[in-house]
Design a protein around this motif. Structure first.
Motif, mmCIF file in Angstrom:
data_model
loop_
_atom_site.group_PDB
_atom_site.id
_atom_site.type_symbol
_atom_site.label_atom_id
_atom_site.label_comp_id
_atom_site.label_asym_id
_atom_site.label_seq_id
_atom_site.Cartn_x
_atom_site.Cartn_y
_atom_site.Cartn_z
ATOM 1 N N LEU A 1 0.384 -1.348 0.088
ATOM 2 C CA LEU A 1 -0.423 -0.256 0.106
ATOM 3 C C LEU A 1 1.047 1.318 -0.022
ATOM 4 O O LEU A 1 0.439 2.305 -0.467
ATOM 5 N N SER B 1 1.380 4.281 -3.073
ATOM 6 C CA SER B 1 0.358 5.915 -2.807
ATOM 7 C C SER B 1 2.361 6.256 -2.902
ATOM 8 O O SER B 1 1.565 7.446 -3.331
ATOM 9 N N ALA C 1 -4.752 4.110 -3.693
ATOM 10 C CA ALA C 1 -4.631 3.610 -2.370
ATOM 11 C C ALA C 1 -5.663 4.387 -1.237
ATOM 12 O O ALA C 1 -5.952 4.057 -0.133
#
Length: 129
Positions: A47, A51, A61
């Motif tokens: 994640l 991002s 994200a």
């Protein structure tokens, strides 16, 4: 061949009647929270990588984090991490002899680590939602 020794031990196959002491539950939960935290590192790194990849990746994200189930999973990860840290500090304090190595000290410190985890879990819920 040797003689067969017949063991006259009682066997309890009804697992619902077995009561673990709080120290055993604390130990089992500490191991489980460690496994959860280890697996969660991969999810969180993915994640984070998404991002940081691009502005579009950041938006993806952010969209992923809007889901209730994802927020619940993140809350669970934070709760497991909080318990693992509280249990780890408990073990370190016991190893250094600060808490003592008696059954009473172990029981009390396990209960305190549970209370600390509940408080941190509530704070994590506030943070996530």
């Amino acid at each position: 061949m040797g003689k067969t020794v017949k063991k006259q031990r009682p066997v309890n196959l009804d697992l619902t009647t077995i009561r673990f002491p709080v120290t055993a539950i604390a130990s089992i939960l500490h191991r489980m929270s460690g496994v959860i935290t280890f697996i969660a590192v991969g999810i969180l790194l993915w994640l984070l990588g998404l991002s940081l990849s691009s502005p579009e990746g950041f938006m993806q994200a952010a969209a992923i984090m809007e889901s209730f189930i994802v927020k619940f999973i993140i809350w669970g990860i934070l709760t497991a991490l909080a318990y693992h840290i509280a249990g780890g500090i408990r073990h370190v304090l016991m190893d250094f002899g600060i808490l003592g190595e008696t059954l009473e000290a172990g029981t009390r410190s396990a209960q305190i680590s549970f209370i600390i985890t509940v408080v941190l879990s509530i704070l994590a819920g506030v943070l996530v939602w």
